[in-house]
Design a protein around this motif. Structure first.
Motif, mmCIF file in Angstrom:
data_model
loop_
_atom_site.group_PDB
_atom_site.id
_atom_site.type_symbol
_atom_site.label_atom_id
_atom_site.label_comp_id
_atom_site.label_asym_id
_atom_site.label_seq_id
_atom_site.Cartn_x
_atom_site.Cartn_y
_atom_site.Cartn_z
ATOM 1 N N MET A 202 0.815 -1.366 -0.010
ATOM 2 C CA MET A 202 0.005 -0.162 -0.086
ATOM 3 C C MET A 202 0.807 1.195 -0.136
ATOM 4 N N ASN A 203 0.761 2.022 -0.955
ATOM 5 C CA ASN A 203 1.504 3.365 -0.726
ATOM 6 C C ASN A 203 1.034 4.437 0.006
ATOM 7 N N LYS A 204 2.277 5.338 0.156
ATOM 8 C CA LYS A 204 1.846 6.331 1.120
ATOM 9 C C LYS A 204 0.485 7.241 1.070
ATOM 10 N N PHE A 205 -0.066 7.354 0.039
ATOM 11 C CA PHE A 205 -1.259 7.803 -0.257
ATOM 12 C C PHE A 205 -2.378 7.002 0.471
ATOM 13 N N LEU A 206 -2.444 5.711 0.071
ATOM 14 C CA LEU A 206 -3.391 5.026 0.689
ATOM 15 C C LEU A 206 -3.370 5.101 2.279
ATOM 16 N N TYR A 207 -2.014 5.040 2.671
ATOM 17 C CA TYR A 207 -1.935 4.921 4.325
ATOM 18 C C TYR A 207 -2.635 6.348 4.704
ATOM 19 N N PHE A 208 -2.115 7.699 4.156
ATOM 20 C CA PHE A 208 -2.703 8.622 4.670
ATOM 21 C C PHE A 208 -4.205 8.810 4.436
ATOM 22 N N LEU A 209 -4.696 8.151 3.539
ATOM 23 C CA LEU A 209 -6.226 8.264 3.277
ATOM 24 C C LEU A 209 -6.877 7.281 4.453
ATOM 25 N N PHE A 210 -6.174 6.283 4.624
ATOM 26 C CA PHE A 210 -6.795 5.493 5.826
ATOM 27 C C PHE A 210 -6.815 6.091 6.910
ATOM 28 N N PHE A 211 -5.646 6.829 7.289
ATOM 29 C CA PHE A 211 -5.891 7.551 8.708
ATOM 30 C C PHE A 211 -6.660 8.547 8.736
ATOM 31 N N ARG B 286 1.496 -11.576 16.781
ATOM 32 C CA ARG B 286 1.424 -10.446 17.801
ATOM 33 C C ARG B 286 0.568 -9.518 17.106
ATOM 34 N N THR B 287 -0.247 -8.834 18.214
ATOM 35 C CA THR B 287 -1.040 -7.946 17.669
ATOM 36 C C THR B 287 -0.058 -6.847 16.743
ATOM 37 N N GLY B 288 -0.560 -6.348 15.724
ATOM 38 C CA GLY B 288 0.027 -5.511 14.643
ATOM 39 C C GLY B 288 0.857 -6.204 13.701
ATOM 40 N N ASP B 289 0.754 -7.559 13.796
ATOM 41 C CA ASP B 289 1.884 -7.995 12.748
ATOM 42 C C ASP B 289 1.133 -8.370 11.597
ATOM 43 N N THR B 290 1.813 -7.959 10.460
ATOM 44 C CA THR B 290 1.063 -7.986 8.891
ATOM 45 C C THR B 290 0.814 -9.342 8.714
ATOM 46 N N VAL B 291 -0.663 -9.283 8.127
ATOM 47 C CA VAL B 291 -1.258 -10.483 7.476
ATOM 48 C C VAL B 291 -1.465 -10.295 6.011
ATOM 49 N N LEU C 43 -8.731 -9.658 13.016
ATOM 50 C CA LEU C 43 -7.625 -8.523 12.796
ATOM 51 C C LEU C 43 -7.724 -7.012 13.655
ATOM 52 N N SER C 44 -6.593 -6.315 13.861
ATOM 53 C CA SER C 44 -6.628 -5.234 14.775
ATOM 54 C C SER C 44 -6.950 -3.963 13.743
ATOM 55 N N LYS C 45 -6.874 -4.359 12.353
ATOM 56 C CA LYS C 45 -6.994 -3.096 11.388
ATOM 57 C C LYS C 45 -7.175 -3.887 9.957
ATOM 58 N N HIS C 46 -7.985 -3.124 9.275
ATOM 59 C CA HIS C 46 -7.968 -3.748 7.931
ATOM 60 C C HIS C 46 -6.959 -2.694 7.028
ATOM 61 N N LEU C 47 -6.411 -3.216 6.092
ATOM 62 C CA LEU C 47 -5.697 -2.393 5.318
ATOM 63 C C LEU C 47 -6.052 -2.505 3.884
ATOM 64 N N VAL C 48 -7.391 -2.929 3.457
ATOM 65 C CA VAL C 48 -7.893 -3.402 2.281
ATOM 66 C C VAL C 48 -9.395 -2.957 2.122
ATOM 67 N N ALA C 49 -9.817 -2.361 0.966
ATOM 68 C CA ALA C 49 -11.225 -2.147 1.165
ATOM 69 C C ALA C 49 -11.969 -3.306 0.247
ATOM 70 N N LYS D 37 -2.863 -8.716 -4.708
ATOM 71 C CA LYS D 37 -1.800 -10.010 -5.151
ATOM 72 C C LYS D 37 -1.425 -10.690 -4.122
ATOM 73 N N ALA D 38 -1.093 -12.077 -4.356
ATOM 74 C CA ALA D 38 -0.512 -12.822 -3.207
ATOM 75 C C ALA D 38 0.583 -12.136 -2.623
ATOM 76 N N GLY D 39 0.568 -12.246 -1.265
ATOM 77 C CA GLY D 39 1.436 -11.677 -0.580
ATOM 78 C C GLY D 39 1.518 -10.042 -0.178
ATOM 79 N N GLU D 40 0.277 -9.450 -0.632
ATOM 80 C CA GLU D 40 0.141 -8.097 -0.275
ATOM 81 C C GLU D 40 -0.532 -7.977 1.092
ATOM 82 N N PRO D 41 -0.116 -7.030 1.903
ATOM 83 C CA PRO D 41 -0.546 -6.806 3.125
ATOM 84 C C PRO D 41 -2.427 -6.561 2.815
ATOM 85 N N ILE D 42 -3.129 -7.194 3.910
ATOM 86 C CA ILE D 42 -4.221 -6.944 4.019
ATOM 87 C C ILE D 42 -4.951 -6.525 5.093
#
Length: 316
Positions: free
Chosen positions: A1-10, A132-137, A174-180, A186-191
């Motif tokens: 996920m690029n910086k723009f999407l992270y900014f948009l998420f928060f 652990r809480t916060g680990d990437t899935v 999950l503690s957070k969603h990183l996708v919509a 793609k396989a291996g992308e953080p979700i």
């Protein structure tokens, strides 16, 4: 996920407006609509009907024992009438990875802490993996996000991905969603980020593999110790859906893998038409370049049979 999407998420996560679409944004992953209730989703092509694997869909539709209808729905956990897979007629060959979607990635590196099967008076329909809480899935296979929201059924924050191989995978607690919803991944992308939400007693990932909403043992597909697929081919048959059931590696019900593969590929050539309001057999026959008598023979119906809107009618 690029910086723009992270900014948009928060930005969305900490904004507080009444629920309504407030904007659309073009991103590298497609056009996204933003809602003021701190959610967002990607916009699908208008023609998309939820079918990720047309050949498999044709085979399932041909099994009259199932009478299966599967939809694309971002708001419900299960998108079909959850058929009884014990009524599955034939063994179906699935190619889990192919030339276009050729990757598998273990969702987390953690060890198995609880297996699929009967547990504490109820069925455990997935497998639990340590984190652990916060680990990437990560996404196990490439596909499209069908569901990404809080689930009241015990899953907590849940992501469901429908894959090109015909399976769906569930990632729960999950503690957070990183996708919509509707986002291609793609396989291996953080979700998402691992957590302890929903009916959970300690941080872990509850991971499920489902075939048309029917759960199967993820260890039939994945070697969680080696973090790789057991085989690129999966033979799907009714006894696969009993908790803990495991098909033979060499043959099933006296049939070789090659025979099942050949029969599955032949069945995949069948074509279907979804009945719409006002359709008649003669109209469908004309559209499909066939005859009414041929349609009747393929579907076991008569020319006077009342057509049910939404039913899949075999035309080839």
């Amino acid at each position: 996920m690029n910086k723009f999407l992270y900014f948009l998420f928060f930005f969305i996560s900490f904004s507080g407006f009444a629920q309504a679409p407030i904007d659309t944004v073009d991103t590298e992953k497609g056009k996204m609509v933003i809602y003021s209730n701190r959610t967002w989703k990607f916009l699908l092509d208008e023609e998309f009907d939820g079918i990720m694997n047309e050949a498999l869909f044709n085979i399932i539709q041909a099994d009259t024992n199932l009478n299966l209808v599967q939809t694309w729905n971002n708001d419900v956990c299960f998108s079909s009438d959850r058929p009884d897979m014990s009524r599955l007629n034939d063994t179906i060959w699935l190619c889990l990875v192919d030339d276009l979607h050729n990757e598998f990635v273990a969702p987390v590196p953690g060890i198995v802490t609880s297996r699929y099967g009967y547990r504490k008076g109820r069925y455990h329909n997935g497998i639990d993996l340590n984190l652990r809480t916060g680990d990437t899935v990560k996404a196990a296979f490439s596909g499209r996000v069908r569901y990404a929201k809080w689930n009241d059924g015990g899953f907590g924050n849940l992501v469901i991905i429908r894959h090109h191989n015909g399976l769906e995978t569930f990632y729960a607690h999950l503690s957070k969603h990183l996708v919509a919803p509707d986002q291609e991944v793609k396989a291996g992308e953080p979700i998402g980020l691992g957590g302890n939400t929903g009916r959970s007693f300690g941080a872990h990932l509850h991971f499920e593999v489902r075939f048309y909403d029917a759960p199967m043992n993820p260890e039939e597909v994945i070697d969680f110790e080696k973090k790789e697929l057991k085989d690129e081919n999966l033979l799907v048959q009714k006894r696969l859906f009993r908790p803990g059931a495991r098909p033979s590696d060499e043959e099933i019900s006296g049939e070789s893998i090659a025979a099942v593969q050949a029969r599955t590929e032949a069945a995949a050539t069948r074509k279907y038409y979804k009945i719409r309001p006002g359709d008649t057999l003669s109209q469908i026959a004309a559209k499909s370049n066939t005859t009414v008598s041929r349609l009747c023979k393929l579907n076991g119906i008569r020319p006077t049979t009342l057509l049910q809107v939404g039913r899949q009618l075999r035309v080839r």
